[in-house]
Enzyme design. Structure first.
Site, PDB file in Angstrom:
ATOM      1  N   ALA A   1     -56.044  64.492  39.694  1.00 53.83           N
ATOM      2  CA  ALA A   1     -57.362  64.247  39.586  1.00 53.83           C
ATOM      3  C   ALA A   1     -57.812  63.693  38.007  1.00 53.83           C
ATOM      4  O   ALA A   1     -58.447  62.699  37.844  1.00 53.83           O
ATOM      5  CB  ALA A   1     -58.344  65.388  39.601  1.00 53.83           C
TER       6      ALA A   1
ATOM      7  N   ASP B   1     -45.317  61.570  37.665  1.00 58.29           N
ATOM      8  CA  ASP B   1     -45.676  62.530  38.477  1.00 58.29           C
ATOM      9  C   ASP B   1     -44.750  62.770  39.612  1.00 58.29           C
ATOM     10  O   ASP B   1     -44.373  61.612  40.288  1.00 58.29           O
ATOM     11  CB  ASP B   1     -47.247  62.331  38.917  1.00 58.29           C
TER      12      ASP B   1
ATOM     13  N   ARG C   1     -61.208  64.187  44.958  1.00 59.22           N
ATOM     14  CA  ARG C   1     -61.591  63.894  43.684  1.00 59.22           C
ATOM     15  C   ARG C   1     -60.448  62.983  43.155  1.00 59.22           C
ATOM     16  O   ARG C   1     -60.932  62.496  41.697  1.00 59.22           O
ATOM     17  CB  ARG C   1     -61.687  65.255  43.192  1.00 59.22           C
TER      18      ARG C   1
ATOM     19  N   LYS D   1     -47.704  59.647  44.108  1.00 66.23           N
ATOM     20  CA  LYS D   1     -49.048  59.594  43.164  1.00 66.23           C
ATOM     21  C   LYS D   1     -48.871  58.661  42.222  1.00 66.23           C
ATOM     22  O   LYS D   1     -50.113  57.934  42.080  1.00 66.23           O
ATOM     23  CB  LYS D   1     -49.488  60.915  42.798  1.00 66.23           C
TER      24      LYS D   1
ATOM     25  N   ASP E   1     -51.728  70.515  35.511  1.00 71.87           N
ATOM     26  CA  ASP E   1     -52.340  71.483  36.342  1.00 71.87           C
ATOM     27  C   ASP E   1     -51.742  72.783  36.208  1.00 71.87           C
ATOM     28  O   ASP E   1     -52.020  73.764  36.837  1.00 71.87           O
ATOM     29  CB  ASP E   1     -52.605  71.513  37.962  1.00 71.87           C
ATOM     30  N   ASN E   2     -50.728  73.077  35.347  1.00 74.41           N
ATOM     31  CA  ASN E   2     -50.071  74.299  35.031  1.00 74.41           C
ATOM     32  C   ASN E   2     -49.646  74.499  33.701  1.00 74.41           C
ATOM     33  O   ASN E   2     -49.467  73.671  32.858  1.00 74.41           O
ATOM     34  CB  ASN E   2     -48.843  74.550  36.006  1.00 74.41           C
TER      35      ASN E   2
ATOM     36  N   CYS F   1     -47.676  99.589  43.968  1.00 81.43           N
ATOM     37  CA  CYS F   1     -48.216 100.657  44.837  1.00 81.43           C
ATOM     38  C   CYS F   1     -49.443 100.610  45.426  1.00 81.43           C
ATOM     39  O   CYS F   1     -49.716 100.824  46.532  1.00 81.43           O
ATOM     40  CB  CYS F   1     -48.159 102.227  44.109  1.00 81.43           C
TER      41      CYS F   1
END
EC number: 6.2.1.45
Length: 1092
Positions: A514, A540, A551, A564, A612-613, A668
């Protein structure tokens, strides 16, 4: 009632008559629009006879099935709402807006008048968002000037009507939106057809006339006037006399888990310290699930005050209520807000509070308000905009502004800032692409608010400028002279010298999703890397998916499955054929340093992250630090966006500050004591991966090399090895499936194990009245007491679990799935034939309750003996397998709704939620949480990239000071902007030296260890340790290391550290630990030893 489906043709209206694009032919400028790629039109008129109230003929559901033959998935997740939204396409947008807002958008018709760069950006964002229709209006023709900011036009469009030339390319963005064009003068009565109208490049007199009509119309028509003039922009919103905002901020209602409530007036409510409360004084809340003080469970909203991190005061007399016992949830009630907008005629005289973006320019909005009023008078008087570089025109504009200011009386400004007004006049004719992108995002979001009531509107004026982006060197009139190129509008603001720098820039864009698509479009229009010396590299490693199309606007549905970067680069080159762009499919990481080598990084002018990370961002940040390259960083999250400028030696780097890690639920809690749906979904995804990916992969690891696998298990000899062996044996022996009926049996027994037996064991071990070692109730908040589920084939959600689980189990064993697997009746018959053994709880079962525990496996002193016994069993299983048998592990894929992955995860989570009386979720919400989907919309992406490109001007111009740069945080939902000067890097000093994180010391001529130590000593630094990677090359404490003194550093690295230096690398990096003469540690930069 909202329409089930929407018309999807495109048409253009020329001179008041409709032109059917499907019949266009010939080379005539206005008939050259090709037939649009649009699939059939379906009437949105609801029929009288309906099925489930969905506006579909009786006997037919939305997908053509009989009402009585809905799929098991549809029945299992039936929330009573029509499923009329393409969730594959709009999943990221749905995560921001929700279904109701999307449906309101789908019913909204919008007019955008003025199709220069700003109008094109607004229309693009609205079409991507998915409104019902967008009508484009413009009476003017395309000029070469427009190509600086409008991504739709090419040189072939020059001379055509702007609106007509825009229809086809904008229609391609979303075939479900009706895109039409108007090329004649607009009459105010035509506005009645729209829910919202946007006017760009319109005189104030016309705007006031149209706004008066919209404001008094019943119902009111949302009106927005917006303009971009060079580096200045404005927005005005009027959504009517009484506009209701249904959701002010778009955030989920805050909740808390109650720990106690006092019998007082007013009452004190305390909550568990699991998470801080996010309530504010004056909030309304409702209570539920309270035991004891049940009077509060009536669903009535109540006001709270004196909010603290874990408590608040309830404005209620609870003295006569029952005594609080345990449990309870408190939930914020979001209240609608009514806004009373003033029409433009009144607001111009009394603008009220302006929305601020940059607090260092606190006094700027009133001045810009005056400047835009003066510009309107200038144009009204002379019939044209000021000429770039014309001192005479700038003086006229300043004079008009001065006269207007004098007429303001008490509201008069002390200083009208003639220099600023000169900049405003010089750039008044230009629509710059970064400004159009930014304002296109802001205004697009305002239209969404107007059509849906989602988020707080801009109330009512917003002004912005970025004069810091101008070149630092003074410019003469000749610098602004048009060169008869597509960049003339940009040259009229920045001059031809900066344009040349943009064209010759060598840019690296990391990511083409995007953000990347927007950046490539912006760079193509700005002329970045479009010169003979310029080059833009984009990389990419991802491919295009359907969910990207809402988008990532350079992609079309026929690009799904393609790379991409390749598609984005091709689309950007179509916008500007002069763009020199290379597309790569490599992830930027240590593994690809042979691709992105030293020479690549050293040759760059600037790096732009579109990632994006966080991990990838940190790696690129380290590379930019190392090679001292500017990095422009940005990111979005729903309606929020941020930008950060990382400039060598001026600012801190991206990795200098980190967000705190997300709080993880204790193991847990997830496995035995969930108290919200997130816990259930975390557990569900973990079980999915264990059953369908990890265990089959473990089986294949054993079958590929049995002796090596068993040897590894023996050597490990721990609880994990024991668990792995048990799972493999279970999969190949007791739970081995050979037919689809076996898979159904497995699924049915898993249901019993997960949702009945385990719960029975848990409440046997910890009964409802159990107490902790301190005597407190064991089942106190936030724990929720569970109940086992009794399986019923008549419950669609139970049967849906069986269907999804059995189909996926069959896939792992390579078993064909019969057609009847999705037939409710036949599946129910098959599952009812499964024999389910009775369950008896065991006394000595250990259930982990320690919140600090990281594993549910418990070690045993008998692990070795157990492992040997398990290996013998495994070998017996292996002998019973057919030769070549392998399983098929399934990797979780959230974005394919036909693969049953999310069906199973949602079913697992919802059944577990039902155990613990936790509200269940639909499949889409489950996908958001379990798939860790990042909410994303086109508008915030456009704003972020526009802001970054305004900073790009500064970086490539060079010479700008720290105070010229801006980092930005914005949330379009409120709306709120916070622009600030970047933070300086930390400065370290030693004697007469100083350095920051940006510095790297370079030592050339391939020095020996002795020469390096001497060089450091000459700087007053006593080196006591030198390392390369994780290996120590020298330490002053080791006498033998003195034998290395006359060896070359690079040779030591090869011999001692076993470093293999690639042929493309000319240097080696070493980390040196030093002390000064007073034995104080000095943190020095990385040292690079150049040996080639």
């Amino acid at each position: 009632m909202l329409p089930r489906k929407r018309p999807v043709e495109g048409e253009a209206v020329d001179g008041g008559s409709t032109i059917d694009l499907s019949s266009s032919s010939g080379c005539n400028k206005e008939s050259a629009l090709k037939k649009l790629r649009i699939e059939g039109s379906i009437s949105s008129t609801p029929t009288e006879k309906t099925c489930g109230g969905l506006g579909v003929e009786v006997g037919s559901s939305s997908n053509g099935k009989d009402c009585s033959e809905r799929s098991l998935t549809e029945m299992a997740f039936d929330d009573g709402n029509p499923h009329d939204i393409d969730e594959d396409l709009h999943s990221r947008q749905l995560a921001v807006y929700g279904r109701e807002t999307m449906r309101r958008l789908f019913a909204s018709n919008v007019l955008v008048t003025g199709m220069q760069g700003l109008g094109a950006e607004i229309a693009k964002n609205l079409i991507l968002a998915g409104v019902k229709s967008v009508t484009l209006h413009d009476e003017g023709s395309v000029e070469l000037w427009d190509l600086s900011s409008n991504f739709i036009f090419t040189e072939n469009d020059i001379g055509k009507n702007r609106a007509l030339a825009s229809v086809q390319k904008l229609q391609e963005l979303n075939n479900a939106v009706l895109v039409t064009a108007l090329s004649t003068k607009l009459a105010k009565e035509q506005l009645s057809d729209f829910q919202a109208v946007v006017f760009t490049d319109t005189s104030l007199d016309n705007a006031i006339e149209f706004n008066d009509f919209c404001h008094s119309h019943q119902p009111p028509i949302a009106f927005i006037k917006t303009d971009v003039r060079g580096l200045f922009g404005s927005v005005f919103c009027d959504f009517g006399p009484e506009f209701t905002v249904f959701d002010v901020d778009g955030e989920e209602p805050h909740t808390g888990i109650i720990a106690s409530i006092s019998n007082d007036n007013p009452a004190l409510v305390s909550c568990v310290d699991d998470e801080r409360l996010e309530f504010q004084d004056g909030d309304l809340v409702v209570f539920s699930e309270i035991k004891g003080m049940t009077e509060l469970n009536d669903g009535k909203p109540r006001k709270i005050q004196s909010t603290r991190p874990y408590s608040f005061i309830l404005e209620e007399d609870t003295t006569k209520f029952g005594t609080y016992e345990r449990g309870g949830i408190v939930t914020q009630v979001k209240q609608p807000k009514v806004l009373n907008f003033k029409p433009l005629r009144e607001a111009l005289k009394d603008p009220g509070d302006f929305l601020l973006s940059d607090f260092s320019k606190f006094d700027r909005p009133p001045l810009l308000h005056l400047a835009f009023l003066a510009l309107d008078k200038f144009v009204a008087g002379l019939g044209r905009l000021p000429v770039a570089g014309s001192e005479e025109d700038a003086h006229k504009l300043t004079s008009i502004a001065r006269d207007l200011n004098e007429s303001l009386g008490d509201g008069k400004l002390e200083d009208i800032n003639p220099k600023l007004l000169q900049h405003f006049a010089f750039g008044a004719r230009a629509v710059l692409n970064p400004m159009a992108a930014m304002f296109g995002g802001i205004v697009g979001q305002e239209v969404v608010k107007a059509c849906s009531g989602k988020f707080h509107p801009l109330f009512q004026f917003f002004y912005f400028d970025s004069i810091e982006s101008l070149p630092t060197e003074p410019l003469g009139a000749s610098d602004f002279k048009p060169l008869n190129t597509r960049y003339d509008a940009q040259i009229s603001v920045f001059g031809s010298k900066l344009q040349k720098k943009l064209e010759d820039a060598k840019v690296f864009v990391v990511g083409s999703g995007a953000l990347g698509c927007e950046f490539l479009k912006n760079f193509a229009l700005m002329g970045v890397s479009c010169g003979n010396e310029g080059k833009l590299t984009v990389t990419d490693d991802d491919v295009i998916e359907k969910s990207n199309l809402s988008r990532q606007f350079l992609f079309r549905d026929w690009n799904i499955g393609q790379a991409k970067s390749t598609v984005a680069a091709s689309a950007a080159a179509t916008i500007n054929p002069q763009l020199h762009i290379e597309a790569l499919q490599n992830r930027v990481s240590p593994e690809t340093e042979n691709v992105f080598d030293d020479a690549f990084w050293e040759n760059l002018s600037i790096v732009v992250n579109a990632l994006d990370n966080v991990n990838a961002r940190l790696y690129v940040d380290q590379r930019c630090l190392y090679f001292q390259k500017p990095l422009l960083e940005s990111g979005t999250l729903g309606a929020k966006c941020n930008t950060q400028m990382v400039i060598p030696h001026l600012t801190e780097n991206y990795g200098a500050s980190r967000d705190p890690p997300e709080k993880q639920a204790p193991m847990c809690t997830v496995h035995s004591f969930p108290h919200n749906i997130d816990h259930c979904l975390t557990w569900a995804r973990s079980e999915f991966e264990g059953l369908l990916e990890k265990t089959p992969a473990e089986v294949n690891a054993y079958l590929s090399n049995p002796s090596e696998y068993t040897s590894a298990m023996r050597n490990a000899g721990d609880a994990q090895a024991r668990d792995n062996l048990e799972r493999v044996i279970e999969c190949l022996n007791r739970e081995k499936c050979e037919t689809f009926q076996d898979c159904i049996t497995w699924a049915r027994l898993k249901f019993e194990d997960y949702f009945a037996n385990r719960v029975k064991q848990l409440i046997y071990t910890f009964p409802e009245d159990a107490a902790t070692s301190t005597g407190a109730p064991f089942w106190s908040a936030p724990k929720r007491f569970p109940r086992p589920i009794h399986f019923s084939a008549a419950d669609p959600s139970h049967l849906h679990f069986i269907m999804a689980a059995s189909i996926l189990r069959a896939e792992t064993f390579g078993i064909p799935v019969p057609d009847w697997a999705q037939n409710t009746k036949k599946l129910a018959e098959a599952v009812n034939n499964v024999m389910v053994p009775d369950f008896q709880p065991k006394k000595d079962v250990k259930i982990v309750t320690d919140e600090k525990a990281t594993s549910l496996s418990t070690a045993s002193i008998d692990d070795d003996a157990v492992i040997n016994e398990l290996i013998m069993k495994l070998e017996q299983c292996w002998r019973n397998l057919t030769p070549g048998f392998r399983m098929k592990p399934i990797q979780f894929e959230k974005d394919d709704d036909t693969n049953y992955h999310m069906d199973l995860i949602a079913a697992l989570a919802n059944m577990r939620a039902r155990n613990y009386s936790i509200p269940e979720v639909d499949k889409l919400k489950a996908k958001f949480i379990a798939g860790r989907i990042i909410p994303a919309i086109a508008t915030s992406t456009a704003v972020a990239t526009g802001l970054v490109c305004l900073e790009l001007y500064k970086v490539l111009d060079g010479g700008h000071k720290l105070e010229d740069y801006r980092n930005t945080y914005a949330t379009l939902a409120l709306p709120f902007f916070s622009m600030s000067e970047p933070v300086k890097p930390k400065l370290i000093t030693h004697k007469d030296m100083s350095w920051t994180v940006w510095d790297r010391w370079i030592i050339r001529n391939n020095p020996t260890l002795r020469e390096l130590l001497k060089w450091l000593a000459d700087q007053g630094l006593n080196a006591y340790s030198i390392s390369c990677g994780s290996c120590l090359l020298y330490n002053s404490m080791f006498p033998r290391h003195k034998e290395r003194m006359d060896k070359k550093i690079v040779d030591l690295a090869r011999e001692v550290a076993k470093v293999e230096i690639p042929a493309y690398r000319r240097h080696l990096d070493v980390v040196v630990a030093c002390e000064d003469d007073e034995d104080n540690d000095i943190d020095i930069p990385l040292i690079s030893i150049y040996f080639r």
